[in-house]
Design a protein around this motif. Structure first.
Motif, PDB file in Angstrom:
ATOM      1  N   ALA A 146       3.762  14.508   6.659  1.00  0.00           N
ATOM      2  CA  ALA A 146       3.221  13.490   5.758  1.00  0.00           C
ATOM      3  C   ALA A 146       3.569  12.075   6.196  1.00  0.00           C
ATOM      4  N   ASN A 147       4.622  11.932   7.032  1.00  0.00           N
ATOM      5  CA  ASN A 147       5.053  10.595   7.456  1.00  0.00           C
ATOM      6  C   ASN A 147       4.549  10.210   8.840  1.00  0.00           C
ATOM      7  N   LEU A 148       3.702  11.039   9.433  1.00  0.00           N
ATOM      8  CA  LEU A 148       3.142  10.681  10.731  1.00  0.00           C
ATOM      9  C   LEU A 148       2.300   9.406  10.595  1.00  0.00           C
ATOM     10  N   THR A 149       2.502   8.489  11.515  1.00  0.00           N
ATOM     11  CA  THR A 149       1.809   7.202  11.444  1.00  0.00           C
ATOM     12  C   THR A 149       0.681   7.076  12.460  1.00  0.00           C
ATOM     13  N   GLY A 150       0.536   8.056  13.345  1.00  0.00           N
ATOM     14  CA  GLY A 150      -0.540   8.015  14.320  1.00  0.00           C
ATOM     15  C   GLY A 150      -0.186   7.323  15.618  1.00  0.00           C
ATOM     16  N   ASP A 151       1.061   6.837  15.769  1.00  0.00           N
ATOM     17  CA  ASP A 151       1.418   6.114  16.982  1.00  0.00           C
ATOM     18  C   ASP A 151       2.138   6.988  18.000  1.00  0.00           C
ATOM     19  N   ALA A 152       2.277   8.281  17.730  1.00  0.00           N
ATOM     20  CA  ALA A 152       2.933   9.174  18.675  1.00  0.00           C
ATOM     21  C   ALA A 152       1.975   9.529  19.807  1.00  0.00           C
ATOM     22  N   ASP A 153       2.487   9.576  21.034  1.00  0.00           N
ATOM     23  CA  ASP A 153       1.673  10.005  22.161  1.00  0.00           C
ATOM     24  C   ASP A 153       1.431  11.511  22.112  1.00  0.00           C
TER      25      ASP A 153
END
Length: 533
Positions: free
Chosen positions: A478-485
């Motif tokens: 739920a805390n994924l922000t979309g900036d992870a490769d």
């Protein structure tokens, strides 16, 4: 670049249930430390605690106990006589602190800090308007208040004249919070109290008829589908805390958190399993039983779905044992480690709780042993057939051809790597196409247990390979922000992770502890470094 996948309707329904359950548990899990603190204070200082103390526990006559600086309230005996009694720490914490923390967290999840403030204001009305701990009320009012604040702000977004922003923002939040507190006092509090009383009555009814063990039919399969945190912290923790306030303990705290069923599964694999499953099970026992990370045994059940019968039988045995001995915990045990469980066990419940763990493990082990032994010949044949990648694909699609999945896991890194190049659109293929990976995130339901374990494993592999400049962290989906490769999740959670972080590369694993995909990620990062040179 993201992977492609086809999500069936059942899978979509499962994701929806997981998402809702995660939202409920997401309001409670960040505040588990507060529940543990309340449980410890209760265990030590109430009248039946380890070190009874009327000032801290809130019992006895204040005139007799002394310490005039402590807050007091008038208590009344059965004959109508009133006397000053210390308020203590136990009652204020469960009445105000815990519900407000839940509400604030729920509000922040919806609308950040502003949502958390309005949620807290509104929830005070629900708390004061009831006579029981308002955990369910906080889980309703907190997100609702934040959502309403978000909608109100959208009405005049971009229309406020310069210099009046703070005035409008503060007064709008204050006015809405006050109105919602009043509405909660008169409207939501009575409804939630009636609902809570009905649920408590239902639990008491099941206990009275000896039917409470039947909840394991729902709880244990739900855990395997990664609804464990939703079940425990979204349902059992609010109801159990209310029971604990009234009776000093609750059996609901030990239903989902009992490590016995998972221990039995892992013991059975340690003795009767084959290949990688058998080799990894002893290490998984330590992580599961002592570390309290129950997710570690889920893949073992998923690779042979018949084993769900073993965990149901073990879970029901544990519940029946606690019901027979009328035993329970004072507060939630999180994580579900045997140490946390013993620490929260009520003074009169040690025999029942310990026996529930032992007996549930024994029953789970026996049933699992029968299932593993009966299919051992077929499992060995599947392992030697070399059809490992087909077995993995069938498992991903169907949740289990019981005779082939163990062989798939037993093949280890070599088999998985060989199949990766031939598997179109698979998570392994996606890993091979990564060209720039500097930020890797392991994501699970709560972001604390299995994902932390997987991140630690990959970090060690990267360190041994001499790879630098790559960060590996863990967090809740739920805390994924979309900036992870690159995002690594269990295969049953990948769809949700892909929704939260659509522009990231996604890799699915069967087992966070020893997935062959980790070696592929390390190899890719090493190749990336050589290419840069």
């Amino acid at each position: 670049m993201t992977t492609t996948s086809t999500t069936s309707k059942p899978a979509g329904a499962r994701v929806a249930v997981q998402r809702f359950g995660t939202f409920l548990s997401g309001m409670v899990m960040p505040n588990i430390a507060a529940f543990i603190a309340w449980g410890l204070i209760t265990a030590f200082f109430i009248a039946t605690g380890w070190l009874p103390n009327g000032i801290l526990g809130g019992f006895g006559n204040a005139d007799l106990i002394g310490w005039q600086g402590a807050a007091t309230a008038l208590a009344q005996t059965e004959d109508g006589t009133t006397f000053p009694q210390y308020v203590g720490l136990v009652s204020p914490m469960i009445t105000y602190l815990l519900p407000l923390l839940i509400a604030n967290t729920g509000g922040r999840m919806i609308y950040g800090e502003r949502g958390g403030v309005v949620a807290s204001i509104a929830t005070v009305g629900v708390i004061v308007g009831s006579t029981i701990p308002m955990f369910i009320g906080a889980m309703i009012m907190g997100p609702l208040a934040a959502w309403l604040m978000k909608k109100v702000d959208s009405i005049w977004d971009g229309k406020i004249k310069a210099g009046f922003e703070m005035l409008v923002n503060n007064f709008s939040a204050g006015i809405l919070g006050a109105l919602l507190a009043i509405a909660g006092f008169f409207g939501i509090a009575p409804v939630v109290q009636a609902l809570s009383n009905a649920l408590e009555t239902a639990v008491d009814w099941l206990v009275g008829l000896g039917l409470l063990p039947l909840v394991s039919i729902l709880v244990e399969p739900g855990k395997i589908l990664f609804l464990n945190n939703a079940i425990n912290h979204g349902v059992f923790t609010p109801l159990g805390t209310q029971q604990a306030q009234e009776t000093g303990k609750s059996i609901l705290f030990i239903i989902e958190s009992n490590p016995g069923p998972g221990l039995g599964i892992l013991l059975a694999f340690s003795i009767f399993g084959i290949g990688m499953a058998r080799a990894s099970a002893p290490g998984a026992i330590i992580i599961h039983f002592f570390g309290g990370i129950h997710e570690i045994y889920f893949p073992y059940v998923l690779m042979k779905p018949m084993l769900v019968l073993a965990v149901i039988a073990g879970g029901a045995t544990g519940v029946a044992t606690n019901a027979l001995f009328q035993s329970g915990l004072r507060a939630p045990a999180s994580p579900g480690s045997i140490f946390a469980i013993l620490l929260q066990t009520a003074n009169d419940s040690f025999i029942g709780v310990i026996l529930s763990v032992i007996l549930s493990a024994a029953v789970s082990f026996l049933v699992a042993a029968v299932i593993l032994r009966s299919s051992r010949k077929r499992d060995l044949e599947a392992e030697n057939a070399g059809d490992l990648n087909d077995a993995i694909a069938k498992t991903n699609a169907n949740k289990g051809k019981e005779s082939t999945v163990l062989g798939g896991l037993a093949g280890g890194a070599a088999g998985a790597a060989a199949g990766a190049s031939a598997s179109t659109g698979s998570a392994a293929t996606a890993t091979a196409t990564v060209t720039d990976v500097h930020n890797i995130v392991f994501a699970c339901d709560a972001g604390m247990g299995s994902s932390a374990m997987g991140a630690s494993v990959l970090r060690n592999k990267l360190k041994k390979a001499g790879v630098e400049g790559v960060t590996v962290t863990n967090q809740a989906i739920a805390n994924l922000t979309g900036d992870a490769d690159l995002v690594i999740t269990h295969k049953d959670l990948t769809d949700r992770a892909r929704e939260k972080s659509p522009n990231s590369q996604h890799v699915s694993v069967d087992n966070f502890m020893n997935s062959p995909k980790y070696d592929e990620v390390v190899e890719q990062v090493q190749h990336q470094g050589r290419s840069a040179e």
